[in-house]
Design a protein around this motif. Sequence first.
Motif, PDB file in Angstrom:
ATOM      1  N   LYS A 391       0.804  -1.219   0.000  1.00 17.46           N
ATOM      2  CA  LYS A 391       0.000   0.000   0.000  1.00 17.46           C
ATOM      3  C   LYS A 391       0.842   1.278   0.000  1.00 17.46           C
ATOM      4  O   LYS A 391       0.306   2.366  -0.144  1.00 17.46           O
ATOM      5  N   GLY A 392       2.140   1.150   0.183  1.00 14.27           N
ATOM      6  CA  GLY A 392       2.994   2.329   0.134  1.00 14.27           C
ATOM      7  C   GLY A 392       3.471   2.578  -1.288  1.00 14.27           C
ATOM      8  O   GLY A 392       3.916   1.656  -1.979  1.00 14.27           O
ATOM      9  N   PHE A 393       3.384   3.821  -1.743  1.00 18.20           N
ATOM     10  CA  PHE A 393       3.784   4.162  -3.111  1.00 18.20           C
ATOM     11  C   PHE A 393       4.790   5.293  -3.100  1.00 18.20           C
ATOM     12  O   PHE A 393       4.570   6.352  -2.509  1.00 18.20           O
ATOM     13  N   SER A 394       5.922   5.067  -3.754  1.00 17.09           N
ATOM     14  CA  SER A 394       6.963   6.082  -3.865  1.00 17.09           C
ATOM     15  C   SER A 394       6.711   6.929  -5.108  1.00 17.09           C
ATOM     16  O   SER A 394       6.825   6.442  -6.234  1.00 17.09           O
ATOM     17  N   TYR A 395       6.380   8.185  -4.896  1.00 17.22           N
ATOM     18  CA  TYR A 395       6.185   9.131  -5.994  1.00 17.22           C
ATOM     19  C   TYR A 395       7.560   9.657  -6.391  1.00 17.22           C
ATOM     20  O   TYR A 395       8.234  10.335  -5.614  1.00 17.22           O
ATOM     21  N   ASP A 396       8.011   9.321  -7.606  1.00 13.57           N
ATOM     22  CA  ASP A 396       9.354   9.703  -8.049  1.00 13.57           C
ATOM     23  C   ASP A 396       9.375  11.162  -8.488  1.00 13.57           C
ATOM     24  O   ASP A 396       9.000  11.493  -9.613  1.00 13.57           O
ATOM     25  N   VAL A 397       9.823  12.022  -7.601  1.00 16.04           N
ATOM     26  CA  VAL A 397       9.804  13.457  -7.832  1.00 16.04           C
ATOM     27  C   VAL A 397      10.837  13.852  -8.887  1.00 16.04           C
ATOM     28  O   VAL A 397      11.870  13.203  -9.048  1.00 16.04           O
TER      29      VAL A 397
END
Length: 571
Positions: A391-397
Amino acid sequence: MFNTTLSKNTSAKYITYFILGWTVLNLLQAATLGIHSDEAYYWMYSRFLDWGYYDHPPMVALFIRMGDALIPNELGLRLMTVISSSLSAYLLWLIARRYQADARWFVILFCGVFAFNIYGFTTTPDAPLLLFSVLFYYVYQQYLEKDSWPLALLLGVVIALLLYSKYHGVLLLFFTLLANLKVLKRLTFWVIPVLTVLLYLPHILWQVNHGYPSVNYHLFERSSAVYEFSRTLQYIPAQLLMAGPLVGWLLFYYSSRVKVKDAFIRCLVFNAAGMFIFFWLNTAKGNVQPHWTLIGFVPLLLLVLIKLKQTIVQPVWAYRLAFINAAIIILFRVMLIAGVPFVKNLPTVKNYFYHDEWAAHIKQKAGNNYVIMPLGFQPASKYNYYTRSLKGFSYDVFDYRRTQYELWPIEDSLQHKKAYYLVTYPLHGPGVDSINTKLGMWYGKWVNNVRTYQKIDILSDRYKVTARPGEAVTFKLQLVNPYSYTVNFGGIRQKNSTVLRACFYEGEEQAILRRAEPSFNQLIIPSHQKANYTLTVKAPNVKGKYDLIFSIRTTPFPGGRNSRIVTFTVQ
């Protein structure tokens, strides 16, 4: 002290007790230390088994999957690494024993190499890389002595496993071949590359089918537009530390003094020198992590042991210094296992602790909803590991880098759903939560209708540009939609409207953001199709060398990294 040689039985006892002690130490360390951020990321690999990943080949995922299936905690995640470390140590001894190396020197030098201690329990791609590098040397040593088809076939298998571990294995193969081109004359040699390619073909096909993400990342995304002398300056002390805080300099000195008496020693010399020089030169291109030279310490250690055997009388002071060096490292590790407060709270160590409590705290707020974090792959991966979820999502900035989260289906699953947005800096507006944890203050708020375009790939017609200050530069862009649904950038009726931006960087600092015209919002791209867009960008007014990145942003997110770096020079 070392004028006499230990008997075979005494040496065998030394090595047996050492391997047992080393295994127990690593098991205790693995069981008592929280996972590192990178380990959590590779645990995510193991949830999505595949022939390749954005950053690395798949061997680390198999290591973790096998151990985690048996023991679903930190010890299980590291179990295969502990086993492979002990096996690597034993194989190294078997190699060194052929040169009548002293078991006492072997034990204290191996224990004193800081890099070997780190990867005695830490599970990253370097762990299988170390094992299969040592196994390569072990088999190659025999192949040099005996030209045989079985050994050639075994080398082909070992090399494939090496390359499935980490791409750095290519360097080992290159320097090994460079050290002994005569091996090309052997008929048996040619079965090695053929078998290796056949076994490695699934990973090659994975790269082709996914647009060569690893190639783009390692060759282009990691490059820096600006050279920093500090990177080159820091490289040498970092390598001395990895070799051993007190004896690093001694290892490099002794290895450089060895007498090359056969092809295998020459192989070790080429690999030790080649590895460290190669990565030293790479500091001109970008940041070089100290552990990237891990497999360089294998030939380095062997060369030191060979040199010591070539020396009639070894200096007692060197042995005592090596003993103290090893004792300090082992003592530090024991204190860490015991949870001594001042050790546990050191800045470099603290990152291993408290994330289980942090994850539980965040989950109380988010429940079973997705949690979006624009903070790199580490926090999202640790959240997933300690909640045993995806459920954790890394938004690649746009100012970070692309990661495997670009390829996993997690982003597709959270579109148009309610999700919890979590950051480490204060957020504005109503409904913001302040969450005080042992890892500091975190801030979160709910996003009711998530819309992101992290997987959209923006291709430019050029990646090197030279312009005058303030000059208008036109790019012909191609936007690729990899999603299984049509993408509509229209945002007139949507709260989280879409914006295309050109982001300029000079070094590590953000310089200027340029926004595309509203015509961008008229683009509609069917599933698995492409669309063209012409973007005119005004060059920065200050002369210099910049990195330019194209980014698609939707509110409230900061904007993703949707393109390769364009080297932009203003002169």
